[in-house]
Design a protein around this motif. Structure first.
Motif, PDB file in Angstrom:
ATOM      1  N   THR A  33       0.883  -1.206  -0.143  1.00  0.00           N
ATOM      2  CA  THR A  33       0.062   0.020  -0.196  1.00  0.00           C
ATOM      3  C   THR A  33       0.793   1.314   0.199  1.00  0.00           C
ATOM      4  O   THR A  33       1.978   1.307   0.821  1.00  0.00           O
ATOM      5  CB  THR A  33      -0.945  -0.044   1.376  1.00  0.00           C
ATOM      6  N   VAL A  34       0.752   2.240  -0.670  1.00  0.00           N
ATOM      7  CA  VAL A  34       1.161   3.472  -0.965  1.00  0.00           C
ATOM      8  C   VAL A  34       0.347   4.383  -0.292  1.00  0.00           C
ATOM      9  O   VAL A  34      -0.803   4.815  -0.809  1.00  0.00           O
ATOM     10  CB  VAL A  34       1.464   3.536  -2.550  1.00  0.00           C
ATOM     11  N   ALA A  35       0.981   5.354   0.433  1.00  0.00           N
ATOM     12  CA  ALA A  35       0.232   6.499   1.228  1.00  0.00           C
ATOM     13  C   ALA A  35      -0.449   7.409   0.087  1.00  0.00           C
ATOM     14  O   ALA A  35       0.340   7.620  -0.561  1.00  0.00           O
ATOM     15  CB  ALA A  35       1.255   6.942   2.346  1.00  0.00           C
ATOM     16  N   GLY A  36      -1.496   7.593   0.452  1.00  0.00           N
ATOM     17  CA  GLY A  36      -2.306   8.533  -0.488  1.00  0.00           C
ATOM     18  C   GLY A  36      -2.804   8.047  -1.829  1.00  0.00           C
ATOM     19  O   GLY A  36      -3.485   8.854  -2.583  1.00  0.00           O
ATOM     20  N   ALA A  37      -2.364   6.570  -2.055  1.00  0.00           N
ATOM     21  CA  ALA A  37      -2.845   6.166  -3.340  1.00  0.00           C
ATOM     22  C   ALA A  37      -4.352   5.883  -3.490  1.00  0.00           C
ATOM     23  O   ALA A  37      -4.750   6.174  -4.638  1.00  0.00           O
ATOM     24  CB  ALA A  37      -2.104   5.032  -3.626  1.00  0.00           C
ATOM     25  N   ALA A  38      -4.891   5.740  -2.411  1.00  0.00           N
ATOM     26  CA  ALA A  38      -6.424   5.552  -2.465  1.00  0.00           C
ATOM     27  C   ALA A  38      -7.360   6.655  -2.651  1.00  0.00           C
ATOM     28  O   ALA A  38      -8.018   6.817  -3.631  1.00  0.00           O
ATOM     29  CB  ALA A  38      -6.831   5.001  -0.872  1.00  0.00           C
ATOM     30  N   GLN A  39      -6.727   7.832  -2.063  1.00  0.00           N
ATOM     31  CA  GLN A  39      -7.095   9.053  -2.260  1.00  0.00           C
ATOM     32  C   GLN A  39      -6.911   9.292  -3.718  1.00  0.00           C
ATOM     33  O   GLN A  39      -8.016  10.140  -4.434  1.00  0.00           O
ATOM     34  CB  GLN A  39      -6.693  10.205  -1.464  1.00  0.00           C
ATOM     35  N   ASP A  40      -5.846   9.316  -4.163  1.00  0.00           N
ATOM     36  CA  ASP A  40      -5.502   9.550  -5.825  1.00  0.00           C
ATOM     37  C   ASP A  40      -6.450   8.948  -6.678  1.00  0.00           C
ATOM     38  O   ASP A  40      -6.866   9.205  -7.542  1.00  0.00           O
ATOM     39  CB  ASP A  40      -4.242   9.310  -6.044  1.00  0.00           C
ATOM     40  N   ILE A  41      -6.761   7.590  -6.496  1.00  0.00           N
ATOM     41  CA  ILE A  41      -7.648   6.758  -7.146  1.00  0.00           C
ATOM     42  C   ILE A  41      -9.213   7.246  -7.116  1.00  0.00           C
ATOM     43  O   ILE A  41      -9.628   7.531  -8.240  1.00  0.00           O
ATOM     44  CB  ILE A  41      -7.634   5.166  -6.637  1.00  0.00           C
ATOM     45  N   GLU A  42      -9.458   7.642  -5.981  1.00  0.00           N
ATOM     46  CA  GLU A  42     -10.804   8.444  -5.734  1.00  0.00           C
ATOM     47  C   GLU A  42     -10.941   9.631  -6.594  1.00  0.00           C
ATOM     48  O   GLU A  42     -11.966  10.007  -7.359  1.00  0.00           O
ATOM     49  CB  GLU A  42     -11.397   8.603  -4.425  1.00  0.00           C
ATOM     50  N   THR A  43     -10.008  10.482  -6.554  1.00  0.00           N
ATOM     51  CA  THR A  43      -9.949  11.674  -7.314  1.00  0.00           C
ATOM     52  C   THR A  43      -9.914  11.283  -8.780  1.00  0.00           C
ATOM     53  O   THR A  43     -10.774  12.097  -9.523  1.00  0.00           O
ATOM     54  CB  THR A  43      -8.493  12.458  -6.931  1.00  0.00           C
ATOM     55  N   ALA A  44      -9.032  10.274  -9.173  1.00  0.00           N
ATOM     56  CA  ALA A  44      -8.984  10.089 -10.751  1.00  0.00           C
ATOM     57  C   ALA A  44     -10.464   9.605 -11.324  1.00  0.00           C
ATOM     58  O   ALA A  44     -10.984  10.084 -12.212  1.00  0.00           O
ATOM     59  CB  ALA A  44      -7.849   8.911 -10.902  1.00  0.00           C
ATOM     60  N   LEU A  45     -11.114   8.872 -10.312  1.00  0.00           N
ATOM     61  CA  LEU A  45     -12.566   8.338 -10.801  1.00  0.00           C
ATOM     62  C   LEU A  45     -13.322   9.550 -10.842  1.00  0.00           C
ATOM     63  O   LEU A  45     -14.082   9.599 -11.849  1.00  0.00           O
ATOM     64  CB  LEU A  45     -12.957   7.279  -9.814  1.00  0.00           C
ATOM     65  N   HIS A  46     -13.525  10.604 -10.086  1.00  0.00           N
ATOM     66  CA  HIS A  46     -14.191  11.673 -10.076  1.00  0.00           C
ATOM     67  C   HIS A  46     -13.783  12.468 -11.461  1.00  0.00           C
ATOM     68  O   HIS A  46     -14.872  12.867 -12.181  1.00  0.00           O
ATOM     69  CB  HIS A  46     -14.016  12.458  -9.066  1.00  0.00           C
ATOM     70  N   THR A  47     -12.490  12.620 -11.569  1.00  0.00           N
ATOM     71  CA  THR A  47     -12.271  13.434 -12.800  1.00  0.00           C
ATOM     72  C   THR A  47     -12.404  12.917 -14.132  1.00  0.00           C
ATOM     73  O   THR A  47     -12.979  13.388 -15.251  1.00  0.00           O
ATOM     74  CB  THR A  47     -10.796  13.734 -12.934  1.00  0.00           C
ATOM     75  N   LEU A  48     -12.583  11.527 -14.287  1.00  0.00           N
ATOM     76  CA  LEU A  48     -13.000  10.554 -15.125  1.00  0.00           C
ATOM     77  C   LEU A  48     -14.783  10.559 -15.415  1.00  0.00           C
ATOM     78  O   LEU A  48     -14.916   9.833 -16.179  1.00  0.00           O
ATOM     79  CB  LEU A  48     -12.533   9.287 -15.419  1.00  0.00           C
ATOM     80  N   GLY A  49     -15.241  11.032 -14.342  1.00  0.00           N
ATOM     81  CA  GLY A  49     -16.714  11.169 -14.536  1.00  0.00           C
ATOM     82  C   GLY A  49     -17.384   9.866 -13.952  1.00  0.00           C
ATOM     83  O   GLY A  49     -18.305   9.314 -14.391  1.00  0.00           O
ATOM     84  N   MET A  50     -16.595   8.878 -13.238  1.00  0.00           N
ATOM     85  CA  MET A  50     -17.067   7.747 -12.709  1.00  0.00           C
ATOM     86  C   MET A  50     -17.626   7.913 -11.347  1.00  0.00           C
ATOM     87  O   MET A  50     -16.690   8.157 -10.386  1.00  0.00           O
ATOM     88  CB  MET A  50     -16.263   6.601 -12.800  1.00  0.00           C
ATOM     89  N   ARG A  51     -18.792   7.774 -10.965  1.00  0.00           N
ATOM     90  CA  ARG A  51     -19.445   7.981  -9.430  1.00  0.00           C
ATOM     91  C   ARG A  51     -19.976   6.558  -9.026  1.00  0.00           C
ATOM     92  O   ARG A  51     -20.619   5.882  -9.638  1.00  0.00           O
ATOM     93  CB  ARG A  51     -20.531   8.961  -9.637  1.00  0.00           C
ATOM     94  N   TRP A  52     -19.352   6.395  -7.734  1.00  0.00           N
ATOM     95  CA  TRP A  52     -19.687   5.124  -7.156  1.00  0.00           C
ATOM     96  C   TRP A  52     -20.961   5.224  -6.130  1.00  0.00           C
ATOM     97  O   TRP A  52     -21.236   6.296  -5.896  1.00  0.00           O
ATOM     98  CB  TRP A  52     -18.477   4.409  -6.350  1.00  0.00           C
ATOM     99  N   ASP A  53     -21.501   4.156  -5.962  1.00  0.00           N
ATOM    100  CA  ASP A  53     -22.668   4.375  -5.288  1.00  0.00           C
ATOM    101  C   ASP A  53     -22.330   3.957  -3.579  1.00  0.00           C
ATOM    102  O   ASP A  53     -21.614   2.809  -3.320  1.00  0.00           O
ATOM    103  CB  ASP A  53     -23.749   3.327  -5.444  1.00  0.00           C
TER     104      ASP A  53
END
Ligand code: GLU
Length: 298
Positions: A51-71
């Motif tokens: 696990t890399v510190a900050g990677a989870a947050q980066d993934i969530e930000t990337a999904l947002h930028t790409l227009g993918m919203r999770w439920d």
């Protein structure tokens, strides 16, 4: 249309999203949305060493930028150790402690499973061999002639798949010698508890599916349907992964990244003007892609 559909994207936060993980995310997202289903996000940080510190947050930000919203809320595996312990306890005598080192297992030369791990020769199956201390926990796979000896499933992209656990994998690890719960157990427990009905992910996990179906069977969980998308590879043919330096997505140009992933998945699309327009077009394109797959085109 399926009335009950729960899909998910389950990235390991070992680095930022790359072209391979975007293709898997896109396919699972489109499949959920075209079926009117829910799409969940789960952060698979159970392997804390990776696990890399900050990677989870980066993934969530990337999904947002790409227009993918999770439920719903994001499920985080490192918060769920008690659930994995409980599931492992439930497996009772199917599980046994193992004190073999990696070298000892490799030296037994039973061969190497498709995921690169040496096939376990069963040394500690009937009790720890003398002089060994328990490290990992393994689950027994069926002996020849037993139920579930050969595990088959219909992959919605790749067609019929099957694996003989005893000869192709061997008894596999549920808890690692370093104390971490193994991916195979965590993913099965979480998919069941989140009610996941459809798994769409990269073909690097194709070889894990029989193990997961076997654990679902032992734990009394339903088996979801599976669709494995082809792997994005480096030009030299090697699988793109965070470990071998796959480039992070260029999030300054999300539309460009989305179109590249769509082209990789074989979606027929015109160039979209913005991210929202991309997804509007991608939904029917995915439906057509599935029809093509059903009709037998690769
Ligand atoms: N966490 C796994 C990965 O990032 C995916 C697990 C899954 O989709 O089952 O490779």
């Amino acid at each position: 249309m399926t009335t009950h559909y729960i899909g998910r994207f389950a990235p390991s936060p070992s680095g930022p999203l790359h072209a391979g993980s975007l293709a898997a995310a896109m396919a699972s997202y489109l499949d959920a949305r075209t079926h009117g289903g829910r799409w969940l996000l789960r952060i698979e940080d159970i392997d804390e060493a990776r696990t890399v510190a900050g990677a989870a947050q980066d993934i969530e930000t990337a999904l947002h930028t790409l227009g993918m919203r999770w439920d719903g809320p994001v499920l985080v595996q490192s918060h769920r150790r008690q659930h994995y312990r409980d599931a492992c306890d439930k497996l009772g005598d199917h599980v046994y402690p193992c004190g073999c080192t990696r070298k000892e297992i490799a030296d037994s030369r039973l061969g190497v499973a498709a995921d690169g791990a040496a096939i376990y020769p069963g040394t500690c199956r009937n009790g720890l061999a003398p002089g060994k201390t328990a490290g990992a926990l393994r689950v027994r796979v069926p002996d020849p002639g037993q139920e579930m000896e050969q595990i088959g499933f219909m992959d919605r992209w790749l067609g019929w798949q099957s694996q003989h656990l005893a000869s192709e994998v061997g008894d596999f690890v549920l808890k690692r010698a370093d104390g971490f719960w193994a991916y195979q157990l965590a993913v099965v427990v979480d998919d069941a508890e989140q009610g996941v009905t459809h798994i769409v992910r990269g073909a690097d996990l194709l070889d894990s599916t029989a193990r997961q179906i076997y654990l679902q069977h032992l734990l009394g969980y339903p088996t979801p349907t599976y669709l494995h998308v082809p792997l994005v590879r480096h030009t030299d043919g090697e699988k793109l992964s965070k470990q071998n330096g796959a480039q992070a997505l260029d999030l300054a140009h999300p539309l460009h990244e989305l179109h590249k992933a769509a082209a990789f998945l074989g979606l027929e699309m015109k160039t979209a003007t913005d991210v929202a327009a991309f997804w509007e077009q991608a939904l029917p394109a995915w439906r057509r892609r599935l029809e093509g797959l059903r009709a037998g085109s690769p």
